[in-house]
Design a protein around this motif. Structure first.
Motif, PDB file in Angstrom:
ATOM      1  N   GLY A 251       0.829  -1.221   0.000  1.00 56.03           N
ATOM      2  CA  GLY A 251       0.000   0.000   0.000  1.00 56.03           C
ATOM      3  C   GLY A 251       0.848   1.249   0.000  1.00 56.03           C
ATOM      4  N   ALA A 252       1.894   1.252  -0.854  1.00 53.43           N
ATOM      5  CA  ALA A 252       2.900   2.327  -0.816  1.00 53.43           C
ATOM      6  C   ALA A 252       2.346   3.707  -1.158  1.00 53.43           C
ATOM      7  N   THR A 253       1.156   3.779  -1.751  1.00 52.13           N
ATOM      8  CA  THR A 253       0.558   5.082  -2.066  1.00 52.13           C
ATOM      9  C   THR A 253      -0.083   5.754  -0.854  1.00 52.13           C
TER      10      THR A 253
ATOM     11  N   PHE B 277      -1.158   7.449   2.820  1.00 51.85           N
ATOM     12  CA  PHE B 277      -0.701   8.610   3.598  1.00 51.85           C
ATOM     13  C   PHE B 277       0.448   8.216   4.532  1.00 51.85           C
ATOM     14  N   ILE B 278       0.256   7.156   5.312  1.00 48.57           N
ATOM     15  CA  ILE B 278       1.309   6.721   6.244  1.00 48.57           C
ATOM     16  C   ILE B 278       2.458   6.073   5.471  1.00 48.57           C
TER      17      ILE B 278
ATOM     18  N   ARG C 268      -1.540  -0.298  -6.609  1.00 49.24           N
ATOM     19  CA  ARG C 268      -2.644  -0.966  -7.289  1.00 49.24           C
ATOM     20  C   ARG C 268      -2.590  -0.875  -8.800  1.00 49.24           C
TER      21      ARG C 268
ATOM     22  N   ASP D 253      -5.801  -5.704  -5.771  1.00 49.07           N
ATOM     23  CA  ASP D 253      -6.835  -5.785  -4.732  1.00 49.07           C
ATOM     24  C   ASP D 253      -6.480  -6.856  -3.703  1.00 49.07           C
TER      25      ASP D 253
ATOM     26  N   SER E 102      -8.199  -7.970  -1.431  1.00 50.52           N
ATOM     27  CA  SER E 102      -9.316  -8.866  -1.063  1.00 50.52           C
ATOM     28  C   SER E 102      -9.057 -10.275  -1.576  1.00 50.52           C
TER      29      SER E 102
ATOM     30  N   THR F 109       1.100  -2.207   5.319  1.00 56.56           N
ATOM     31  CA  THR F 109       0.238  -1.075   5.714  1.00 56.56           C
ATOM     32  C   THR F 109      -1.092  -1.085   4.967  1.00 56.56           C
TER      33      THR F 109
ATOM     34  N   PRO G 153      -8.096  -0.837   3.840  1.00 57.39           N
ATOM     35  CA  PRO G 153      -8.992   0.306   3.596  1.00 57.39           C
ATOM     36  C   PRO G 153      -9.250   1.098   4.868  1.00 57.39           C
TER      37      PRO G 153
ATOM     38  N   PRO H  19     -11.141  -7.068   2.600  1.00 54.22           N
ATOM     39  CA  PRO H  19      -9.780  -6.660   2.203  1.00 54.22           C
ATOM     40  C   PRO H  19      -8.804  -6.605   3.370  1.00 54.22           C
TER      41      PRO H  19
ATOM     42  N   SER I 137      -1.499  -1.915  12.391  1.00 55.04           N
ATOM     43  CA  SER I 137      -2.829  -2.171  12.940  1.00 55.04           C
ATOM     44  C   SER I 137      -3.397  -0.824  13.360  1.00 55.04           C
ATOM     45  N   SER I 138      -4.032  -0.736  14.501  1.00 57.05           N
ATOM     46  CA  SER I 138      -4.681   0.532  14.876  1.00 57.05           C
ATOM     47  C   SER I 138      -5.118   0.495  16.332  1.00 57.05           C
TER      48      SER I 138
ATOM     49  N   TYR J   4     -15.133  -0.774  10.471  1.00 52.11           N
ATOM     50  CA  TYR J   4     -13.714  -0.417  10.374  1.00 52.11           C
ATOM     51  C   TYR J   4     -12.945  -0.964  11.585  1.00 52.11           C
TER      52      TYR J   4
ATOM     53  N   LYS K  88      -9.842  -3.933  11.591  1.00 46.64           N
ATOM     54  CA  LYS K  88      -8.490  -3.829  12.139  1.00 46.64           C
ATOM     55  C   LYS K  88      -8.259  -4.916  13.200  1.00 46.64           C
TER      56      LYS K  88
ATOM     57  N   PRO L  77      -1.616   2.925  15.819  1.00 37.06           N
ATOM     58  CA  PRO L  77      -1.759   4.368  16.038  1.00 37.06           C
ATOM     59  C   PRO L  77      -3.203   4.778  16.307  1.00 37.06           C
TER      60      PRO L  77
HETATM   61  P1  NDP Z   1      -4.690   5.574   3.117  1.00 40.05           P
HETATM   62  O1  NDP Z   1      -6.112   5.435   2.688  1.00 40.05           O
HETATM   63  O2  NDP Z   1      -3.956   6.767   2.712  1.00 40.05           O
HETATM   64  O3  NDP Z   1      -3.856   4.290   2.672  1.00 40.05           O
HETATM   65  C1  NDP Z   1      -4.425   3.030   2.508  1.00 40.05           C
HETATM   66  C2  NDP Z   1      -3.531   2.208   1.592  1.00 40.05           C
HETATM   67  O4  NDP Z   1      -4.093   0.892   1.426  1.00 40.05           O
HETATM   68  C3  NDP Z   1      -3.438   2.811   0.180  1.00 40.05           C
HETATM   69  O5  NDP Z   1      -2.176   2.544  -0.359  1.00 40.05           O
HETATM   70  C4  NDP Z   1      -4.508   2.039  -0.593  1.00 40.05           C
HETATM   71  O6  NDP Z   1      -4.272   1.991  -1.979  1.00 40.05           O
HETATM   72  C5  NDP Z   1      -4.330   0.649   0.038  1.00 40.05           C
HETATM   73  N1  NDP Z   1      -5.539  -0.166  -0.117  1.00 40.05           N
HETATM   74  C6  NDP Z   1      -6.746   0.050   0.468  1.00 40.05           C
HETATM   75  N2  NDP Z   1      -7.622  -0.904   0.064  1.00 40.05           N
HETATM   76  C7  NDP Z   1      -6.946  -1.717  -0.778  1.00 40.05           C
HETATM   77  C8  NDP Z   1      -7.304  -2.863  -1.544  1.00 40.05           C
HETATM   78  N3  NDP Z   1      -8.545  -3.403  -1.488  1.00 40.05           N
HETATM   79  N4  NDP Z   1      -6.360  -3.447  -2.323  1.00 40.05           N
HETATM   80  C9  NDP Z   1      -5.103  -2.927  -2.397  1.00 40.05           C
HETATM   81  N5  NDP Z   1      -4.697  -1.847  -1.693  1.00 40.05           N
HETATM   82  C10 NDP Z   1      -5.615  -1.252  -0.905  1.00 40.05           C
HETATM   83  O7  NDP Z   1      -4.759   5.428   4.701  1.00 40.05           O
HETATM   84  P2  NDP Z   1      -3.646   5.569   5.845  1.00 40.05           P
HETATM   85  O8  NDP Z   1      -2.294   5.772   5.298  1.00 40.05           O
HETATM   86  O9  NDP Z   1      -4.190   6.512   6.827  1.00 40.05           O
HETATM   87  O10 NDP Z   1      -3.746   4.102   6.464  1.00 40.05           O
HETATM   88  C11 NDP Z   1      -2.736   3.121   6.301  1.00 40.05           C
HETATM   89  C12 NDP Z   1      -2.906   2.077   7.371  1.00 40.05           C
HETATM   90  O11 NDP Z   1      -2.869   2.693   8.652  1.00 40.05           O
HETATM   91  C13 NDP Z   1      -4.235   1.313   7.319  1.00 40.05           C
HETATM   92  O12 NDP Z   1      -3.937  -0.017   7.667  1.00 40.05           O
HETATM   93  C14 NDP Z   1      -5.065   1.995   8.406  1.00 40.05           C
HETATM   94  O13 NDP Z   1      -6.030   1.133   8.921  1.00 40.05           O
HETATM   95  C15 NDP Z   1      -3.988   2.296   9.431  1.00 40.05           C
HETATM   96  N6  NDP Z   1      -4.307   3.346  10.383  1.00 40.05           N
HETATM   97  C16 NDP Z   1      -4.516   4.645   9.978  1.00 40.05           C
HETATM   98  C17 NDP Z   1      -4.789   5.628  10.906  1.00 40.05           C
HETATM   99  C18 NDP Z   1      -5.008   7.050  10.515  1.00 40.05           C
HETATM  100  O14 NDP Z   1      -5.493   7.827  11.347  1.00 40.05           O
HETATM  101  N7  NDP Z   1      -4.664   7.468   9.306  1.00 40.05           N
HETATM  102  C19 NDP Z   1      -4.898   5.305  12.355  1.00 40.05           C
HETATM  103  C20 NDP Z   1      -4.635   3.930  12.660  1.00 40.05           C
HETATM  104  C21 NDP Z   1      -4.345   2.999  11.715  1.00 40.05           C
HETATM  105  P3  NDP Z   1      -4.866   3.158  -2.965  1.00 40.05           P
HETATM  106  O15 NDP Z   1      -4.205   4.428  -2.512  1.00 40.05           O
HETATM  107  O16 NDP Z   1      -4.458   2.762  -4.308  1.00 40.05           O
HETATM  108  O17 NDP Z   1      -6.349   3.147  -2.739  1.00 40.05           O
END
Ligand code: NDP
Length: 341
Positions: free
Chosen positions: A7-9, A11-12, A32, A57, A59, A81, A84, A99, A126-127, A165, A169, A196
């Motif tokens: 999930g390199a795209t 935010f975290i 993706r 995906d 999933s 990471t 969704p 997923p 995780s979270s 959600y 997690k 976090p």
């Molecule tokens: P983002 O939505 O920015 O990142 C989610 C990442 O997961 C993206 O790279 C996205 O890809 C990928 N992803 C989501 N669904 C799928 C799927 N079905 N198949 C493939 N890739 C998928 O969120 P965050 O960076 O905030 O979250 C990253 C992690 O941190 C998650 O596990 C989240 O639960 C956890 N987290 C976040 C918190 C927060 O406050 N931000 C707090 C606690 C935990 P694409 O960009 O292409 O959609």
């Protein structure tokens, strides 16, 4: 050897990738689509030790097989990471639970199948959502720690999007610890999780600032774009800055004493009044132009339960970024992108 970041795209994840590259690691990111890989190659620069594999995906329980089949020999660390994080669905199983759970089970199975001898450490994002018990959040006597688990069941995770959600997690993280216990003789990697609370902070790249931001930063973005008379919802929770979250992911595999730990990342309570206060104080041009607080006079107090993460703070041993700094950096980046700063 390389670090695989799923999930390199995200935010975290973008901050995790940045941190790893700065520390000299070779990084393989899963994204993706090829288009997303091309964008990141451009953003980090073509000379970065960064390559990509496409995982459309998670999933699909076999979604990571081709990555490990091809590159297992290179990968000694995995940071998972991808998951969704949004509330824009009523299809809770399809869009959130499956997923999250299949992504985690899928990567564990792929490591077992192709990387059981090469992958040494796995860090899962995780979270706090996997920790807190939503029925006790208003209970002033309730204290959650890194040992606490959300009591969600698959059935009550169908009731509303918040439960879905939080359930996603919990079930995903639980699947990882259970897998490790069941497969301790057939895999050699060690597991840590990063849990976090609400993550604030700037986007890694200013060009990615959009009118709607990632879910957690909307707690800053919405008040920042409010006007007097708007009725703001109160965001009531705990916060941590994204740069501290990225750092914790890297330390989690670098330090052997963090093996087996759930790292509870929080730098204390926050509410919307607390965010508004920083915006009004740090950006004088906004004073009088934003909505009023939904909880006048109540600033960053626990609404009930507390998260005692003193154990994590002790074992990580670095100071977390303050709320003031985190909100300032987030808002300043947005205002700059909008040409208002
Ligand atoms: P983002 O939505 O920015 O990142 C989610 C990442 O997961 C993206 O790279 C996205 O890809 C990928 N992803 C989501 N669904 C799928 C799927 N079905 N198949 C493939 N890739 C998928 O969120 P965050 O960076 O905030 O979250 C990253 C992690 O941190 C998650 O596990 C989240 O639960 C956890 N987290 C976040 C918190 C927060 O406050 N931000 C707090 C606690 C935990 P694409 O960009 O292409 O959609």
């Amino acid at each position: 050897m390389a670090v695989l970041v799923t999930g390199a795209t995200g935010f975290i994840a973008l901050w995790v990738v940045d941190y790893l590259l700065k520390e000299g690691y070779e990084v393989i990111g899963t994204v993706r689509s090829q288009q997303k890989a091309d964008k990141l190659t451009k953003q980090f620069g073509p000379s970065a030790k960064l390559s990509f594999e496409i995982v459309p995906d998670i999933s699909d329980i076999h979604s990571f097989d081709h990555v490990f089949e091809k590159r297992a020999k290179e990968i000694d660390i995995v940071i998972h990471t991808a998951s969704p994080f949004h509330y824009n669905t009523t299809a809770y199983e399809k869009d959130l639970l499956i997923p999250a759970v299949n992504g985690t089970k899928g990567i564990l199975n792929s490591i077992k199948k192709y990387g059981s001898q090469t992958v040494k450490k796995l860090v899962i994002t995780s979270s706090y959502a996997a920790i807190l018990d939503p029925s006790k959040v208003s209970d002033k006597d309730a204290v959650f720690t890194e040992k606490s688990w959300n009591p969600a069941t698959w059935e009550n995770a169908q009731l509303n999007v918040g439960n879905a959600y939080r359930g996603s997690k919990k079930f995903a993280e639980k699947a990882a610890w259970d897998f490790l216990a069941e497969n301790k003789d057939s895999v050699s990697f060690k597991l840590s999780t990063v849990n976090p609370v609400l993550v604030f902070g700037p986007q890694k790249f200013e060009e990615d600032v959009q009118p709607q931001l990632n879910t957690s930063n909307e707690a800053i973005n919405v008040p920042l774009h409010s006007k007097p008379g708007d009725k703001l919802n109160n965001t009531q929770g705990n916060y941590i800055d994204v740069r501290d979250v990225a750092k914790a992911h890297v330390l989690a595999f670098q330090r052997d004493e963090l093996i087996g730990e759930r790292l509870g990342l929080s730098n204390g309570p926050v509410n919307t009044e607390g965010v508004l206060q920083v915006l009004n104080e740090k950006f004088p041009q906004l004073k009088g132009k934003l909505a009023e607080s939904p909880t006048p006079g109540v600033v960053n107090q626990n609404a009930g339960a507390t998260f005692d993460n003193s154990y994590t703070k002790k074992i990580l041993g670095f100071p977390f970024i303050s709320l003031e700094q985190s909100v300032y950096d987030t808002a300043a980046q947005i205002l700059k992108k909008e040409g208002k700063l």
